[in-house]
Design a protein around this motif. Structure first.
Motif, PDB file in Angstrom:
ATOM      1  N   PHE A 290      -9.275   9.697  -2.186  1.00  0.00           N
ATOM      2  CA  PHE A 290      -8.142   8.933  -1.657  1.00  0.00           C
ATOM      3  C   PHE A 290      -7.394   8.210  -2.772  1.00  0.00           C
ATOM      4  N   ASP A 291      -8.130   7.570  -3.671  1.00  0.00           N
ATOM      5  CA  ASP A 291      -7.488   6.856  -4.783  1.00  0.00           C
ATOM      6  C   ASP A 291      -6.710   7.813  -5.681  1.00  0.00           C
ATOM      7  N   GLN A 292      -7.288   8.973  -5.979  1.00  0.00           N
ATOM      8  CA  GLN A 292      -6.606   9.935  -6.838  1.00  0.00           C
ATOM      9  C   GLN A 292      -5.351  10.496  -6.163  1.00  0.00           C
ATOM     10  N   LEU A 293      -5.464  10.839  -4.901  1.00  0.00           N
ATOM     11  CA  LEU A 293      -4.340  11.466  -4.208  1.00  0.00           C
ATOM     12  C   LEU A 293      -3.187  10.500  -4.001  1.00  0.00           C
ATOM     13  N   THR A 294      -3.497   9.262  -3.622  1.00  0.00           N
ATOM     14  CA  THR A 294      -2.431   8.313  -3.313  1.00  0.00           C
ATOM     15  C   THR A 294      -1.899   7.586  -4.544  1.00  0.00           C
ATOM     16  N   LEU A 301      -0.775  11.756   2.852  1.00  0.00           N
ATOM     17  CA  LEU A 301      -1.796  12.340   3.708  1.00  0.00           C
ATOM     18  C   LEU A 301      -1.325  12.382   5.154  1.00  0.00           C
ATOM     19  N   THR A 302      -2.058  13.123   5.978  1.00  0.00           N
ATOM     20  CA  THR A 302      -1.743  13.205   7.401  1.00  0.00           C
ATOM     21  C   THR A 302      -2.370  12.030   8.136  1.00  0.00           C
ATOM     22  N   LYS A 303      -1.919  11.826   9.367  1.00  0.00           N
ATOM     23  CA  LYS A 303      -2.468  10.735  10.176  1.00  0.00           C
ATOM     24  C   LYS A 303      -3.962  10.949  10.413  1.00  0.00           C
ATOM     25  N   GLY A 304      -4.381  12.199  10.588  1.00  0.00           N
ATOM     26  CA  GLY A 304      -5.801  12.469  10.780  1.00  0.00           C
ATOM     27  C   GLY A 304      -6.639  12.094   9.572  1.00  0.00           C
ATOM     28  N   ASP A 305      -6.118  12.333   8.363  1.00  0.00           N
ATOM     29  CA  ASP A 305      -6.851  11.950   7.154  1.00  0.00           C
ATOM     30  C   ASP A 305      -7.050  10.437   7.097  1.00  0.00           C
ATOM     31  N   TYR A 306      -6.006   9.697   7.464  1.00  0.00           N
ATOM     32  CA  TYR A 306      -6.135   8.240   7.466  1.00  0.00           C
ATOM     33  C   TYR A 306      -7.124   7.779   8.535  1.00  0.00           C
ATOM     34  N   ASP A 307      -7.119   8.419   9.695  1.00  0.00           N
ATOM     35  CA  ASP A 307      -8.054   8.029  10.759  1.00  0.00           C
ATOM     36  C   ASP A 307      -9.500   8.252  10.334  1.00  0.00           C
ATOM     37  N   TYR A 308      -9.757   9.394   9.691  1.00  0.00           N
ATOM     38  CA  TYR A 308     -11.108   9.632   9.174  1.00  0.00           C
ATOM     39  C   TYR A 308     -11.483   8.568   8.145  1.00  0.00           C
ATOM     40  N   LEU A 310     -10.477   5.489   7.981  1.00  0.00           N
ATOM     41  CA  LEU A 310     -10.793   4.224   8.637  1.00  0.00           C
ATOM     42  C   LEU A 310     -12.201   4.257   9.242  1.00  0.00           C
ATOM     43  N   SER A 311     -12.586   5.389   9.806  1.00  0.00           N
ATOM     44  CA  SER A 311     -13.943   5.511  10.355  1.00  0.00           C
ATOM     45  C   SER A 311     -14.988   5.378   9.261  1.00  0.00           C
ATOM     46  N   ILE A 312     -14.724   6.003   8.119  1.00  0.00           N
ATOM     47  CA  ILE A 312     -15.668   5.927   6.997  1.00  0.00           C
ATOM     48  C   ILE A 312     -15.743   4.506   6.466  1.00  0.00           C
ATOM     49  N   ALA A 316     -19.073   2.091   6.322  1.00  0.00           N
ATOM     50  CA  ALA A 316     -19.584   1.738   4.992  1.00  0.00           C
ATOM     51  C   ALA A 316     -19.344   0.276   4.639  1.00  0.00           C
ATOM     52  N   GLY A 317     -18.559  -0.442   5.445  1.00  0.00           N
ATOM     53  CA  GLY A 317     -18.258  -1.830   5.131  1.00  0.00           C
ATOM     54  C   GLY A 317     -17.279  -1.990   3.993  1.00  0.00           C
ATOM     55  N   ASP A 318     -16.442  -0.997   3.764  1.00  0.00           N
ATOM     56  CA  ASP A 318     -15.457  -1.051   2.678  1.00  0.00           C
ATOM     57  C   ASP A 318     -14.129  -1.559   3.242  1.00  0.00           C
ATOM     58  N   TYR A 319     -14.008  -2.871   3.323  1.00  0.00           N
ATOM     59  CA  TYR A 319     -12.785  -3.447   3.889  1.00  0.00           C
ATOM     60  C   TYR A 319     -11.578  -3.261   2.968  1.00  0.00           C
ATOM     61  N   LYS A 320     -11.819  -3.082   1.684  1.00  0.00           N
ATOM     62  CA  LYS A 320     -10.693  -2.839   0.767  1.00  0.00           C
ATOM     63  C   LYS A 320     -10.066  -1.472   1.039  1.00  0.00           C
ATOM     64  N   LEU A 321     -10.903  -0.472   1.261  1.00  0.00           N
ATOM     65  CA  LEU A 321     -10.377   0.850   1.603  1.00  0.00           C
ATOM     66  C   LEU A 321      -9.646   0.803   2.941  1.00  0.00           C
ATOM     67  N   ALA A 322     -10.211   0.100   3.918  1.00  0.00           N
ATOM     68  CA  ALA A 322      -9.545  -0.013   5.215  1.00  0.00           C
ATOM     69  C   ALA A 322      -8.195  -0.702   5.073  1.00  0.00           C
ATOM     70  N   THR A 323      -8.127  -1.737   4.245  1.00  0.00           N
ATOM     71  CA  THR A 323      -6.853  -2.430   4.034  1.00  0.00           C
ATOM     72  C   THR A 323      -5.833  -1.512   3.370  1.00  0.00           C
ATOM     73  N   SER A 324      -6.268  -0.725   2.381  1.00  0.00           N
ATOM     74  CA  SER A 324      -5.354   0.209   1.705  1.00  0.00           C
ATOM     75  C   SER A 324      -4.809   1.249   2.681  1.00  0.00           C
ATOM     76  N   ILE A 325      -5.671   1.725   3.564  1.00  0.00           N
ATOM     77  CA  ILE A 325      -5.224   2.731   4.532  1.00  0.00           C
ATOM     78  C   ILE A 325      -4.222   2.132   5.511  1.00  0.00           C
ATOM     79  N   LEU A 326      -4.487   0.911   5.980  1.00  0.00           N
ATOM     80  CA  LEU A 326      -3.544   0.269   6.892  1.00  0.00           C
ATOM     81  C   LEU A 326      -2.206   0.020   6.221  1.00  0.00           C
ATOM     82  N   GLU A 327      -2.221  -0.349   4.953  1.00  0.00           N
ATOM     83  CA  GLU A 327      -0.964  -0.533   4.220  1.00  0.00           C
ATOM     84  C   GLU A 327      -0.207   0.790   4.080  1.00  0.00           C
ATOM     85  N   SER A 328      -0.940   1.872   3.821  1.00  0.00           N
ATOM     86  CA  SER A 328      -0.298   3.181   3.730  1.00  0.00           C
ATOM     87  C   SER A 328       0.305   3.598   5.070  1.00  0.00           C
ATOM     88  N   LEU A 329      -0.416   3.349   6.150  1.00  0.00           N
ATOM     89  CA  LEU A 329       0.112   3.677   7.477  1.00  0.00           C
ATOM     90  C   LEU A 329       1.376   2.887   7.783  1.00  0.00           C
TER      91      LEU A 329
END
Length: 610
Positions: A290-294, A301-308, A310-312, A316-329
């Protein structure tokens, strides 16, 4: 240059036009039309040209059409597509495929006629055929020429072998690659890294593309032992291939080794990692890709990639990744819905960021989201993951909630307190749960609801069942909060009673359900049947009869369980299996059997809409 077909079976008018132009062509161009099968009397009469040209030129003319031939092909295909009302691209593809087959046959004829009978053909002639077969994509023709060269004591150069290997690799022909390697060995080519580097890289790429991951990894291991560095294409294929079968960690290891060997990957490699990491819910791989691609490649990415993602992140408790995905959305204009916010909340809960998590839920509730118990399910799961630590964690979460409620009052409500009480109850801390329920709800003037009591009774039903706390809870629900028992409340009380030595109260609650026109569920009846069968109580058979009347499926396993426990003779209440020796206050189906009314009459038709 891609060979293009000429000489389709065109209309007579097209043939006439071409015949009129032929006298203006050079002798070599006329021969090109002839060898490519173009029907013309002038071309057919000139049959001595093939003997005037040397073999390399003949091969060149066979596999490389002239510009005039291409123009004729395009015109014929365009006209034919319009007449047949077909797609011109489809017609062109078919024509090229047909022409390749025709050229292949002519090359075979020329090879068999000019070189195969000779014991010492010229090396330049064989090389011309090798390149000709390669240009039309024929690995079989290339192998045929390589064998002829070996028979004539002509050793092909490593680049010529590499040319055939790359062709076989592009066609995913693993067997051909091994055949070329055998030819290399039989030709006496020295087993050195320089000579066999192309073989290993082609084999690695082909095996990876064919999803032969185990074999590809074996080749990769041998290359590393030999000191060979896989090329970009080979590394890409094995990384993606291993990721497809779930060997994500091994794929990341090869990626790291390849990057350390100065191999640069493009976005396709990281996209392959991200897709498969999403499928296998692999946090480390997804975050890297995700970091490399974005960040590096700027891929959307597609909406499905972002949804996956968020589930991951939530697991995993990675709130930084979740925040980055929400910002991208948000940047891409996607609406942020409740489940996206819940993923951020879950990631914060898993990482024990209590205050921030409660702020997220409080803000969600201000916008109309997060008002149900489903939002807090991760909180309950994390608090009950280690029962020995549940009381401490619940205390920490409660203090964090109070701290947050000063700025976000919406967090201090029934749903949040229910989640904390339920966590204590599920960890079999029912006494503490009952005490905290009385203390917290009264202290903050929060109303208890039916879910509060259902959660507490669920904890009472675990282990051996705490009937004392369960009866206190039911009494508070009826007398203090004036709440009517639901079907779930009755069933929980039945299960708590069934775990006691004296389980007669279970039938009291069962009759109360019937009086309220409530039909017990299949699991409740199954619990009654098993409990009665354990002590050979004949009421097990009565329960089975009622299950049949209600339309429930009585499984063979349940019937066999009852039959097995009844084999050992005397029942718990006497010698009769019909229940005649039961105490008068116990539950029995005899009263119903004496009357014409059935359970459906007693409970009502609405009770069976399950």
């Amino acid at each position: 240059m891609v060979p293009v077909a000429v000489g389709l079976t065109a209309a007579a008018a097209t043939t006439t036009k071409a015949t009129m132009r032929i006298p203006l062509l050079s002798k070599i161009q006329r021969h090109s039309l002839q060898v490519r099968g173009y029907a013309s009397p002038l071309v057919d009469e000139d049959s001595s040209l093939s003997h005037e040209l040397d073999i390399p030129k003949q091969v060149h003319q066979l596999v490389n059409p002239s510009n005039y031939s291409k123009i004729n092909l395009a015109r014929d295909i365009s006209q034919s597509a319009r007449l047949e009302k077909r797609d011109i691209g489809e017609k062109m593809e078919g024509a090229i495929r047909t022409e390749k087959d025709a050229v292949h046959r002519r090359l075979d004829d020329l090879l068999d006629r000019e070189l195969m009978p000779k014991d010492n053909p010229a090396e330049a002639d064989l090389v011309a055929f090798l390149e000709g077969y390669h240009s039309i994509g024929s690995t079989l023709g290339c192998i045929k020429v390589l064998r002829k060269m070996r028979e004539c004591d002509i050793t092909p150069t490593p680049p010529q072998y590499a040319m055939v290997l790359n062709l076989a690799c592009g066609k995913y022909q693993v067997r051909t690659i091994y055949t070329v390697a055998e030819e290399m060995r039989l030709a006496g080519l020295e087993d050195t890294n320089e000579n066999y580097e192309s073989f290993f890289n082609s084999l690695l790429t082909c095996l990876g593309n064919c999803n032969q991951s185990e074999m590809a990894y074996a080749v990769y291991t041998e290359m590393r032992e030999r000191g060979l560095t896989p090329r970009h294409q080979g590394s890409h294929s094995i990384i993606v291939s291993l990721a497809k079968i779930g060997e994500i960690d091994l794929a990341l290891q090869i990626l790291q080794e390849s990057v350390g060997s100065s191999i640069t990957f493009d976005w396709k490699t990281y996209m392959g990692i991200l897709v498969n990491a999403s499928f296998y819910m692999h946090h480390k791989a997804y975050k890297l890709a995700f970091d490399q691609l974005t960040t590096v490649f700027g891929v959307q990415l597609t909406k499905g990639d972002y949804d996956y993602g968020l589930s991951i992140a939530s697991k995993a408790g990675d709130y930084k990744l979740a925040t980055s995905i929400l910002e991208s959305l948000g940047r891409l204009g996607y609406p942020i819905r409740e489940r996206e916010y819940e993923a951020l909340f879950d990631s914060l809960i898993v990482s024990k960021k209590w205050e921030t998590a409660f702020k997220v839920v409080g803000n969600m509730r201000q916008t109309g989201y997060g008002k149900t118990s489903r939002t807090l399910r991760t909180l309950v799961r994390e608090l009950t993951a280690k029962p020995a630590q549940t009381e401490r964690l619940v205390a920490e979460a409660y203090e964090a909630m109070l701290e947050t409620s000063s700025t976000v009052p919406a967090i201090l409500d029934t749903s949040t307190l229910n989640a904390l009480v339920l966590s204590l109850a599920l960890s079999v801390r029912v006494e503490a749960a009952f005490t905290r329920m009385n203390e917290w709800f009264d202290k903050h003037s929060v109303k208890r609801n039916i879910e509060t009591y259902e959660g507490l009774l669920t904890g009472c039903g675990k282990s051996k069942g705490n009937k004392t706390v369960a009866e206190k809870t039911l009494g508070m629900m009826l007398d203090v909060d004036k709440l009517e028992p639901t079907k779930e409340i009755y069933e929980l009380m039945i299960r708590v009673s069934l775990k006691q030595f004296n389980y007669e109260d279970a039938f009291v609650y069962l009759e109360s359900m019937k009086a309220q026109k409530m039909a017990p569920g299949w699991p409740t009846y199954a619990s009654i049947v098993r409990r009665c069968a354990n002590v050979r109580d004949p009421r097990a058979k009565v329960a089975l009869d009622e299950m049949r009347e209600l339309g429930y499926t009585v499984t063979s396993a349940l019937e066999n369980y009852v039959a097995f426990n009844y084999k050992s003779g005397k029942g718990a209440y006497g010698d009769n299996d019909d229940g005649s020796d039961m105490p008068e206050h116990s539950w029995s189906g005899k009263a119903d059997k004496d009357k014409t009314a059935t359970l459906k009459d007693i409970l009502g038709a609405d009770a069976f809409k399950l």
